[in-house]
Motif scaffolding. Structure first.
Motif, PDB file in Angstrom:
ATOM      1  N   GLN A 213       0.832  -1.190   0.000  1.00  0.00           N
ATOM      2  CA  GLN A 213       0.000   0.000   0.000  1.00  0.00           C
ATOM      3  C   GLN A 213       0.873   1.249   0.000  1.00  0.00           C
ATOM      4  O   GLN A 213       2.029   1.224   0.428  1.00  0.00           O
ATOM      5  N   ILE A 214       0.297   2.333  -0.490  1.00  0.00           N
ATOM      6  CA  ILE A 214       1.029   3.599  -0.580  1.00  0.00           C
ATOM      7  C   ILE A 214       1.312   4.133   0.820  1.00  0.00           C
ATOM      8  O   ILE A 214       0.468   4.085   1.713  1.00  0.00           O
ATOM      9  N   ILE A 215       2.528   4.671   1.001  1.00  0.00           N
ATOM     10  CA  ILE A 215       2.885   5.327   2.260  1.00  0.00           C
ATOM     11  C   ILE A 215       2.605   6.824   2.122  1.00  0.00           C
ATOM     12  O   ILE A 215       2.996   7.453   1.136  1.00  0.00           O
ATOM     13  N   GLN A 216       1.913   7.378   3.090  1.00  0.00           N
ATOM     14  CA  GLN A 216       1.640   8.812   3.099  1.00  0.00           C
ATOM     15  C   GLN A 216       2.725   9.522   3.910  1.00  0.00           C
ATOM     16  O   GLN A 216       2.956   9.198   5.079  1.00  0.00           O
ATOM     17  N   PHE A 217       3.402  10.487   3.266  1.00  0.00           N
ATOM     18  CA  PHE A 217       4.487  11.223   3.902  1.00  0.00           C
ATOM     19  C   PHE A 217       4.124  12.694   4.063  1.00  0.00           C
ATOM     20  O   PHE A 217       3.441  13.270   3.219  1.00  0.00           O
ATOM     21  N   ARG A 218       4.651  13.287   5.116  1.00  0.00           N
ATOM     22  CA  ARG A 218       4.646  14.741   5.254  1.00  0.00           C
ATOM     23  C   ARG A 218       6.060  15.140   5.626  1.00  0.00           C
ATOM     24  O   ARG A 218       6.640  14.586   6.572  1.00  0.00           O
ATOM     25  N   ILE A 219       6.634  16.086   4.871  1.00  0.00           N
ATOM     26  CA  ILE A 219       8.056  16.407   5.008  1.00  0.00           C
ATOM     27  C   ILE A 219       8.239  17.864   5.428  1.00  0.00           C
ATOM     28  O   ILE A 219       7.647  18.769   4.837  1.00  0.00           O
ATOM     29  N   TRP A 220       9.076  18.061   6.453  1.00  0.00           N
ATOM     30  CA  TRP A 220       9.472  19.401   6.900  1.00  0.00           C
ATOM     31  C   TRP A 220      10.963  19.593   6.647  1.00  0.00           C
ATOM     32  O   TRP A 220      11.746  18.642   6.748  1.00  0.00           O
ATOM     33  N   VAL A 221      11.352  20.810   6.318  1.00  0.00           N
ATOM     34  CA  VAL A 221      12.757  21.188   6.234  1.00  0.00           C
ATOM     35  C   VAL A 221      12.953  22.428   7.078  1.00  0.00           C
ATOM     36  O   VAL A 221      12.285  23.457   6.854  1.00  0.00           O
ATOM     37  N   ASN A 222      13.797  22.320   8.084  1.00  0.00           N
ATOM     38  CA  ASN A 222      14.061  23.430   9.016  1.00  0.00           C
ATOM     39  C   ASN A 222      12.774  23.970   9.638  1.00  0.00           C
ATOM     40  O   ASN A 222      12.590  25.181   9.803  1.00  0.00           O
ATOM     41  N   GLY A 223      11.854  23.058   9.945  1.00  0.00           N
ATOM     42  CA  GLY A 223      10.622  23.433  10.620  1.00  0.00           C
ATOM     43  C   GLY A 223       9.502  23.907   9.724  1.00  0.00           C
ATOM     44  O   GLY A 223       8.389  24.164  10.202  1.00  0.00           O
ATOM     45  N   GLN A 224       9.750  24.023   8.422  1.00  0.00           N
ATOM     46  CA  GLN A 224       8.729  24.467   7.483  1.00  0.00           C
ATOM     47  C   GLN A 224       8.252  23.280   6.643  1.00  0.00           C
ATOM     48  O   GLN A 224       9.059  22.455   6.198  1.00  0.00           O
ATOM     49  N   VAL A 225       6.942  23.231   6.408  1.00  0.00           N
ATOM     50  CA  VAL A 225       6.398  22.137   5.596  1.00  0.00           C
ATOM     51  C   VAL A 225       6.896  22.263   4.162  1.00  0.00           C
ATOM     52  O   VAL A 225       6.773  23.318   3.536  1.00  0.00           O
ATOM     53  N   LEU A 226       7.475  21.182   3.639  1.00  0.00           N
ATOM     54  CA  LEU A 226       7.970  21.170   2.268  1.00  0.00           C
ATOM     55  C   LEU A 226       6.956  20.540   1.324  1.00  0.00           C
ATOM     56  O   LEU A 226       6.624  21.115   0.285  1.00  0.00           O
ATOM     57  N   ASN A 227       6.440  19.369   1.698  1.00  0.00           N
ATOM     58  CA  ASN A 227       5.556  18.651   0.775  1.00  0.00           C
ATOM     59  C   ASN A 227       4.836  17.530   1.508  1.00  0.00           C
ATOM     60  O   ASN A 227       5.288  17.055   2.546  1.00  0.00           O
TER      61      ASN A 227
END
Length: 290
Positions: free
Chosen positions: A157-171
Motif C-alpha cells: 500500500q502507498i505510504i503517506q508522507f509529510r516532510i518538513w525542512v528546518n521546521g517548514q512544511v515542504l511537501n
C-alpha cells in the motif's frame, strides 16, 4: 628497514566474496613481508572487538583494507565512524563505486599504500533519530554514509508522507518510499529511484521519492546544514501505517503512523583512501559502460 615498517593495517573481509580467504591471506603476506603488521577481521567483528583483540584501546590502524563490495564498505564506515580510520576498498563485488581497487591491480595498490602515495577524501555522513508519536522519546542516533531510506512494510500500500525542512512544511505525498541520501549515496538507491548523481565530495542532502503516486514529485537537493523531518501518515483507509527505516540498508527501525524521522548532517565523517588519479567522472563513465 622496509617501507612498511611500523605500519599497522586491519583487513576486513566479506568472507562469502573471498572463499577460503585467498585474497585476504595474500594481502596479509604481501604487507607483512614488507615490515607491516596486519590483523584480519573476517567474522563480522565490530571495531570494539578488534581493539580488544589487540589488547586495548591503544591500537591504532593506519588503514582498514576492506575486501568485498560497496555493502562491505558501508559496514566498515559505520564501524570506523568514531575512530576516523581511513578505508581502502578492494572490489570483490559487482559495481564497486566505493571499493576502487580491482583485484588485477592489487599489487600496485598495495605498493602505493605502503609508500603513502594516496589522498584521503572526507565524505559526509547522515545522522538519524526516530521521534515516537506516543511520547516515548527519541531513539539513539544512527549514522549512515550512503542513505537513510523509508520503505513500506507488510501489504503493498502507498505510504503517506509529510516532510518538513528546518521546521517548514515542504511537501506531502504518497509513495512507495523515500530516500534521503548523501552525495556518496547518490549512486546507490537514490540513483535507482531516479535521483541525480552527485560528485561525492559535495556537501548536500538529496531527497528522492520511490515510485511517487503523483506526477509533480521530483528529487529535491538541500543544503548539508538543513534538518529534514519525515512524518508517517495513516493509510488511505484510515488504518495505522507501518514502515521500515534503513540506515545504509542495514540498521532497521520500525515506524508507525504519527512517528517522525529526523535526519541531519552527522558530526562524523568517513575517510576514503584514494590511490587512483582517475576523476569521479572518469570512474562513473567506466562503471556505466560495464
Amino acid at each position: 628497514m622496509g617501507i612498511g615498517c611500523g605500519k599497522h593495517y586491519i583487513i576486513m573481509t566479506n568472507r562469502p566474496k573471498d572463499p577460503g580467504l585467498k585474497v585476504t591471506y595474500y594481502i596479509r603476506k604481501y604487507l607483512e613481508e614488507r615490515g607491516a603488521a596486519c590483523i584480519i577481521c573476517a567474522d563480522n567483528e565490530t571495531e570494539e572487538q578488534i581493539r580488544l583483540k589487540e589488547g586495548g584501546d591503544t591500537y591504532r590502524s593506519d588503514c582498514m583494507i576492506v575486501l568485498g563490495g560497496d555493502g562491505t564498505m558501508l559496514k566498515a564506515a559505520r564501524e570506523t565512524a568514531a575512530s576516523g580510520i581511513p578505508l581502502l576498498g578492494v572490489n570483490l563485488g559487482t559495481v564497486g563505486y566505493l571499493a576502487e581497487v580491482e583485484p588485477l591491480a592489487l599489487d600496485l595498490a598495495l605498493e602505493k599504500l605502503l609508500r603513502e602515495e594516496y589522498t584521503i577524501e572526507e565524505r559526509m555522513m547522515l545522522s538519524g533519530r526516530v521521534l515516537r508519536e506516543d511520547g516515548s522519546g527519541e531513539t539513539a542516533q544512527v549514522h549512515a554514509l550512503n542513505d537513510v531510506t523509508i520503505t513500506r512494510r507488510g501489504p503493498l500500500q502507498i505510504i503517506q508522507f509529510r516532510i518538513w525542512v528546518n521546521g517548514q512544511v515542504l511537501n506531502s505525498y504518497g509513495a512507495d518510499g523515500i530516500v534521503i541520501a548523501t552525495p556518496t549515496g547518490s549512486t546507490g538507491y537514490n540513483m535507482s529511484a531516479g535521483g541525480p548523481i552527485v560528485e561525492p565530495g559535495a556537501s548536500l542532502i538529496l531527497l528522492t521519492p520511490i515510485c511517487p503516486h503523483t506526477l509533480n514529485t521530483r528529487s529535491i537537493i538541500l543544503r548539508a546544514e538543513d534538518e529534514v523531518v519525515v512524518e508517517i501518515g495513516e493509510r488511505q483507509s484510515g488504518q495505522e501505517q507501518e514502515v521500515e527505516v534503513n540506515f545504509d540498508g542495514s540498521r532497521c527501525l520500525i515506524l508507525k503512523s504519527g512517528d517522525r524521522l529526523k535526519v541531519t548532517r552527522s558530526d562524523k565523517t568517513t575517510s576514503i583512501m584514494k590511490l587512483s588519479e582517475l576523476s569521479f567522472l572518469e570512474r562513473l563513465h567506466r562503471k556505466m559502460s560495464e
